[in-house]
Design a protein around this motif. Structure first.
Motif, short mmCIF file in Angstrom:
data_model
loop_
_atom_site.label_atom_id
_atom_site.label_comp_id
_atom_site.label_asym_id
_atom_site.label_seq_id
_atom_site.Cartn_x
_atom_site.Cartn_y
_atom_site.Cartn_z
N TYR A 80 0.83 -1.21 0.00
CA TYR A 80 0.00 0.00 0.00
C TYR A 80 0.87 1.26 0.00
O TYR A 80 0.59 2.22 -0.73
CB TYR A 80 -0.93 -0.01 1.21
CG TYR A 80 -1.91 1.13 1.22
CD1 TYR A 80 -3.07 1.08 0.46
CD2 TYR A 80 -1.66 2.28 1.96
CE1 TYR A 80 -3.97 2.13 0.45
CE2 TYR A 80 -2.55 3.34 1.96
CZ TYR A 80 -3.71 3.26 1.20
OH TYR A 80 -4.58 4.32 1.19
N ALA A 81 1.93 1.26 0.82
CA ALA A 81 2.83 2.41 0.85
C ALA A 81 3.44 2.65 -0.53
O ALA A 81 3.60 3.80 -0.97
CB ALA A 81 3.93 2.20 1.90
N ALA A 82 3.77 1.56 -1.24
CA ALA A 82 4.30 1.69 -2.60
C ALA A 82 3.24 2.29 -3.52
O ALA A 82 3.55 3.11 -4.40
CB ALA A 82 4.74 0.32 -3.13
N GLY A 83 1.96 1.90 -3.31
CA GLY A 83 0.87 2.48 -4.09
C GLY A 83 0.72 3.97 -3.86
O GLY A 83 0.48 4.74 -4.79
N LEU A 84 0.87 4.40 -2.60
CA LEU A 84 0.79 5.84 -2.29
C LEU A 84 1.91 6.60 -2.99
O LEU A 84 1.68 7.69 -3.54
CB LEU A 84 0.87 6.05 -0.78
CG LEU A 84 -0.36 5.71 0.05
CD1 LEU A 84 -0.04 5.86 1.53
CD2 LEU A 84 -1.54 6.60 -0.31
N ARG A 85 3.12 6.04 -2.97
CA ARG A 85 4.24 6.71 -3.65
C ARG A 85 3.96 6.83 -5.15
O ARG A 85 4.21 7.87 -5.76
CB ARG A 85 5.55 5.94 -3.42
CG ARG A 85 6.02 5.94 -1.96
CD ARG A 85 7.47 5.50 -1.85
NE ARG A 85 7.71 4.17 -2.38
CZ ARG A 85 7.61 3.05 -1.68
NH1 ARG A 85 7.24 3.10 -0.40
NH2 ARG A 85 7.87 1.87 -2.24
N THR A 86 3.42 5.75 -5.72
CA THR A 86 3.11 5.77 -7.16
C THR A 86 2.02 6.79 -7.47
O THR A 86 2.14 7.56 -8.44
CB THR A 86 2.68 4.37 -7.63
OG1 THR A 86 3.72 3.43 -7.36
CG2 THR A 86 2.37 4.37 -9.12
N GLU A 87 0.96 6.79 -6.68
CA GLU A 87 -0.12 7.75 -6.94
C GLU A 87 0.37 9.18 -6.80
O GLU A 87 0.01 10.05 -7.61
CB GLU A 87 -1.30 7.51 -5.99
CG GLU A 87 -2.48 8.40 -6.32
CD GLU A 87 -3.63 8.32 -5.33
OE1 GLU A 87 -4.72 8.80 -5.67
OE2 GLU A 87 -3.43 7.78 -4.22
N ALA A 88 1.20 9.45 -5.79
CA ALA A 88 1.74 10.80 -5.62
C ALA A 88 2.50 11.23 -6.87
O ALA A 88 2.38 12.38 -7.33
CB ALA A 88 2.65 10.85 -4.40
N GLY A 89 3.26 10.29 -7.45
CA GLY A 89 4.00 10.59 -8.67
C GLY A 89 3.09 10.81 -9.86
O GLY A 89 3.33 11.72 -10.68
N LEU A 90 2.05 10.00 -9.99
CA LEU A 90 1.11 10.14 -11.10
C LEU A 90 0.40 11.50 -11.07
O LEU A 90 0.25 12.17 -12.10
CB LEU A 90 0.06 9.02 -11.05
CG LEU A 90 0.53 7.60 -11.39
CD1 LEU A 90 -0.57 6.61 -11.08
CD2 LEU A 90 0.94 7.52 -12.85
#
Length: 450
Positions: A80-90
């Protein structure tokens, strides 16, 4: 306090008005393309705010109304933390430039369920993709029962400067009834560690209206809390909605206090905090006189958002994570609620939007009125009508409610200025609802007014 008003108004189902329109009116008609257009149109001249939702806890508190789930494993949290990092980048990539950020709030769930390394990586990703201002407020919600020394150090290292600790009640009988055993000593130790590492802005969350709760137990809890002298208190009424939150079915209806007892608990806590030198902020917040919230209230700059009262004036709120709600100048955006679906959408490189709402001129007019009522306990209807170019006569939706509140002495209306009377502050949601054009279609989904 006007306890005589608790019974006639207390059973009404009303929003907390942390937004207008409220979430039940969001629609799937607002989707990915709308969000992309709105992000690309963001002005970089003004800083934005950011909310990150972490929907995991180590155990379920039965009163909880948040989108959260229990996990004992680390893998789901790391994914989930990896997903948050990805979404922040998107999101940052869609905006096209580094958006300045003045406020970051980690909510949940329990954000500190992340390992220190995960949290540091996430904050690093935010600082890389956005321009987090040097004086930005970075706030984290904390469960004192699970806060470790290493995590506390990570919070300090990452620049966290405000911590919001869940307390609810120190009464053991109440704690057993809500499945949250938390000692005063645990809480005091967490506060001491946070302050030692430079995180000196401390908030406490309290609840009233819990099963087996009494006025005496509320007084005992608030007295213990005052010993620790947090900067702010949030004092919420427990919202019992077992039809929406199945775990709340573990709380027996007959163990819950009625409207009058809830009101007495609320006002007892309020009086104790006022006696201890705190200032009342709107409906349910209290702050020391030198706190930013108290100063914003005094200056007429107080605002209301999904976390409650704030001095944050940003027009844009970027919501990251499953179920997170964002606010653009054009409207609201909410992400998909199920964590698995959220991560799948983010993995595809797409916004995780589930629904949203596009503001109309009428919405902006009513939102302005309701925010001033919620923040100032008063509103100049003539001034706001002129600002929005609206007909003053159309401002009040439920005129019979206002007339009844005036007859009961809960509000006064002089020269189109409406004010809530002293002792009737707890009815602010009832007053605000008279200006809500959407309420009739959503009342059943809200909590009791008192």
């Amino acid at each position: 306090m006007r306890s005589d008003l608790a019974q006639p108004y207390g059973q009404d189902r009303l929003p907390r008005y942390t937004s207008y329109p409220t979430a039940p009116h969001f629609s799937p008609a607002i989707g990915e393309e709308d969000y992309r257009r709105w992000l690309k149109s963001i002005s970089l001249q003004q800083p934005a705010s950011m909310y990150l939702h972490v929907p995991f806890c180590r155990s379920m508190c039965w009163y909880c109304g948040c989108h959260s789930s229990v996990t004992k494993r680390e893998d789901p949290i790391a994914n989930y933390a990896a997903g948050l990092r990805t979404e922040a980048g998107l999101v940052a990539e869609t905006i096209g430039q580094r958006l300045p950020i003045s406020h970051i709030h980690f909510g949940g769930g329990t954000p500190t369920i992340m390992s220190p390394e995960m949290f540091a990586d996430l904050v690093g990703a935010l600082r890389y993709a956005y321009f987090v201002l040097p004086d930005a407020e970075i706030a984290v919600e904390i469960d004192p029962r699970t806060l470790t020394e290493q995590m506390t150090k990570a919070l300090g290292y990452c620049g966290v400067n405000r911590a919001s600790l869940g307390v609810q009640s120190f009464d053991p009988a109440v704690q057993r009834a809500i499945n949250r055993m938390q000692s005063f000593e645990q809480t005091a130790a967490s506060v001491a560690r946070l302050r030692h590492l430079g995180i000196k802005r401390i908030n406490f969350d309290l609840l009233y209206g819990l099963p087996l709760q009494t006025v005496d137990s509320c007084l005992d809890t608030v007295a213990k809390c005052i010993e620790l002298r947090p900067d702010r208190f949030s004092v919420f009424g427990y919202a019992h909605v077992p039809s929406f939150k199945r775990h709340q079915r573990k709380i027996a209806d007959d163990a819950l206090p009625g409207s009058i007892k809830r009101h007495l608990q609320s006002e007892t806590i309020a009086e104790a905090l006022l006696d201890a030198g705190y200032v009342r902020i709107g409906l349910d917040h209290f702050a020391l006189p030198d706190d930013n919230l108290a100063i914003a209230r005094q200056d007429g700059r107080l605002k209301r958002n999904f976390q409650g009262y704030t001095d944050d004036s940003a027009d844009t709120l970027i919501g990251l994570g499953a179920s997170a709600i964002g606010r653009m100048p054009q409207g609201f955006i909410q992400n998909i609620v199920p964590t698995r679906d959220y991560l799948a959408r983010i993995a595809e490189g797409r916004p995780a939007i589930a629904k949203g709402y596009r503001f109309t001129a009428e919405d902006r007019f009513r939102a302005d009125i309701i925010e001033r009522i919620m923040c100032d306990l008063a509103v100049d209807l003539s001034r706001i009508s002129k600002v929005h170019g609206r007909d003053l006569k159309s401002a009040i939706v439920d005129r019979s409610r206002i007339e009844r509140l005036i007859v009961d002495g809960a509000v006064t209306m002089i020269d189109d200025r409406l004010s809530i009377s002293e002792g009737a502050e707890f009815l602010v949601r009832s007053v605000a609802s008279a200006f809500d054009a959407h309420l009739a279609s959503s009342a059943a989904t809200h909590s009791r007014a008192v």
